[in-house]
Design a protein around this motif. Structure first.
Motif: not given
Length: 488
Positions: A214-223, A232-241, A248-249
């Motif tokens: 369940g906290l995997r997306p949180v770890r992805r946000l942290t990374a 300083n790379e403002l690259r969006p991350i993938e949204v799942t679910g 939040l993602t």
């Protein structure tokens, strides 16, 4: 008295202080000891531990309730059986006076012991002197109670004892061993302990798995945040679910996009500002170098007229540079409106701006009609915005033309009789540093109308530009407010 005596020794004072120390300080000390460990633990571990503790508490309470309930049921069943036997014996004529030693041996063969109570005296046909009796059995014999039941110990073994009336002044007391009941309860206790331990273990594993996944997306946000801070790379991350973490993602990605857009605007502002500053600075440097060469080389001396022209050009460039720097500072401000804005009449602001622009519009006619309109805002910023609108109209209005200024219902309209704005330039007139092809040879930095839009938006309003069919350009700036009271 609770206060320490002034003459008390340091040790006595310390003991007094210790006695008066609140209990909460001990809890705080314990919290300080436990908190560093919990602070170092990961969120997944804390969730797993919390889940395990909750399940352990539930299983413990459920096991205790089940154990107490089963024990009570077994005890009630044993009591009912003994009472039925005692009542059956009494109904069959086995009263204390009629029972002999053979009857006692027969009951003893079934694991049942008895004593008889008659006339308040306890006796038995067997040598069971160690059989304990209680006031409750005597109360049954004398009629104070119909039956009694209790648990006692005989020869280090638990027995359940019941008593029933056996006639006037008589009671029959039976006692049966609870060994089988105890063995059943011990087995139940063992089963409950093993089951609870297995449940706690499974709950801990399940809590860890659920928390880790369940906290995997949180770890992805942290990374992602660490990557942004590091590169300083403002690259969006993938949204799942589609759950709260997905939202939040999504919000985090929107923040990254907004931050990237802000950085892009800042870079564009710096680039455009550098481009606009280059022209007046180059002109100033050229004029200053020319004056320096003339003063150092007598052969290149300048006439008074030439020196006056150069100084006038320097002053004009300095004025343009000052205006440009002021505009850049105003546009670079990104804070909201003043925390203590003033209540003012927009008509007064427009009137002051007209008087400021009038000396620069000697060849034009200013047709002004304004009505009172009370707004809450920053007077300097509003006056600068109105001044920029008027300056723009004066700059594009031909000689002997009319600039119309109207303020009605909070809408300020400034109309000139100039050539108008082309359709391709109209959507960009409020952009920073944007200048139409025809305006690039005229003084200005392309920031005036940007400041107008910023002032309108900071006061909750808007500004638009249109080209009426009659010609020229019409600017409409609307500021929320209320009609000003008339009269005094």
């Amino acid at each position: 008295m609770s206060e320490a005596s002034p003459d008390a020794t340091p040790d006595q004072a310390e003991q007094t202080t210790s006695r008066r120390r609140p209990v909460g300080s001990a809890l705080d000390a314990a919290h300080r000891v436990i908190h560093p460990w919990t602070a170092r633990a990961s969120l997944a571990l804390r969730v797993a531990l919390l889940t395990t503790a909750a399940v352990a508490a539930v299983l413990g309470v459920a096991s205790a309730v089940l154990y107490v309930t089963v024990r009570a049921e077994l005890q009630d069943a044993l009591d009912d059986e003994l009472l039925k036997r005692a009542e059956a014996a009494v109904s069959a004529g086995y009263n204390p006076g009629a029972m002999d030693e053979d009857d006692a041996d027969l009951l003893s063969a079934f694991g049942i012991r008895f004593i008889a109570v008659e006339g308040g005296q306890v006796f038995t046909r067997r040598a069971d002197a160690d059989f304990p009796y209680d006031r409750r059995e005597i109360a049954v014999s004398i009629g104070e109670a119909q039956t009694s039941r209790r648990t006692t110990t005989i020869d280090d073994e638990p027995y359940r004892v019941v008593a029933v009336q056996a006639g006037p002044g008589q009671a029959l007391v039976l006692a049966q061993s609870m060994e089988s009941t105890q063995r059943s309860l011990e087995r139940l206790q063992l089963v409950l302990i093993l089951t609870s331990m297995a449940g706690v273990l499974m709950a801990g594993l399940a809590g860890w798995v659920v928390a880790a996944n369940g906290l995997r997306p949180v770890r992805r946000l942290t990374a992602a945040t660490e990557r942004v801070a590091r590169t300083n790379e403002l690259r969006p991350i993938e949204v799942t679910g589609h759950d709260e973490l997905a939202r939040l993602t999504t919000s985090f990605n929107q923040m990254l996009l907004a931050l990237e857009a802000s950085q892009t605007r800042q870079r564009q502002l710096v680039a455009d500002a550098g481009h606009e500053l280059r022209t007046p600075l180059t002109s100033l440097r050229t004029n200053i170098e020319l004056l320096g060469q003339a003063s150092e080389n007598p052969e290149r001396s300048l006439t008074a007229e030439q020196r006056g022209e150069i100084m006038a050009d320097v002053r004009a460039q300095l004025q343009e540079l000052t205006t440009l720097v002021g505009d850049l500072v105003e546009l670079a401000r990104d804070e909201p409106m003043n925390r203590a804005p003033e209540e003012l009449d927009l008509a007064d602001v427009v009137a002051q701006a007209v008087e400021r622009v009038r000396p620069r519009a000697q060849s034009l006619t200013l047709d002004v009609e304004i009505e009172g309109w009370t707004v809450t805002g920053e007077p300097p910023l509003l006056e600068r915005a109105v001044t920029n609108l008027l300056d723009n109209a004066v700059k594009w209005g031909p000689d002997h033309s009319t600039v119309t200024v109207r303020l009605t219902g909070g809408v300020l309209t400034v109309t000139d009789e100039g050539p108008g704005i082309s359709e391709e330039d109209l959507p960009h007139v409020f952009d920073r540093f944007y200048r139409a092809q025809e305006a690039r040879t005229l003084p200005g930095s392309g920031l005036g109308l940007s400041i107008v839009r910023r002032a309108a938006e900071r006061h909750g309003g808007s500004v638009t530009a249109t080209c009426p069919p009659s010609g020229g350009t019409e600017f409409r700036m609307e500021i929320p407010g209320t009609a000003a009271a008339v009269g005094g």
